[in-house]
Motif scaffolding. Structure first.
Motif: not given
Length: 94
Positions: A7, A10, A13
């Motif tokens: 992942s 984002t 984050s």
């Protein structure tokens, strides 16, 4: 079982991690120093501004005074020549 999915971080984050690295005390201290310098510079600016804006006028006045002195010296010499008179009668200037 499940395939390995990597992942990407984002935006949220990234902001959270950035929040931990910001030193708010240093930012506020730097801001305070900047505002102190500005609050001292503004009155100086307002005191010096008329001097700078009137500099051209000052030089024009100085030039006019120098030319006026030359013509007034000629007038004074002419008056001195007129003051020399053979008789002792008083001279009145109006």
């Amino acid at each position: 079982m499940y395939p390995n999915v990597t992942s990407t971080p984002t935006l949220l984050s990234k902001i959270i991690s950035l929040k931990d690295s910001i030193k708010w005390g240093e930012i506020l201290d730097g801001t305070k120093k900047t505002l102190d310098v500005i609050s001292q510079a503004i009155p100086i600016y307002y005191q010096v501004k008329p001097i700078v804006s009137n500099a051209k006028t000052i030089f024009k006045i100085a030039g006019a005074l120098n030319t006026n002195n030359d013509s007034s010296n000629n007038i004074e010499q002419n008056k001195k020549e007129e003051n020399i008179s053979p008789n002792n009668s008083p001279i009145f200037y109006l």
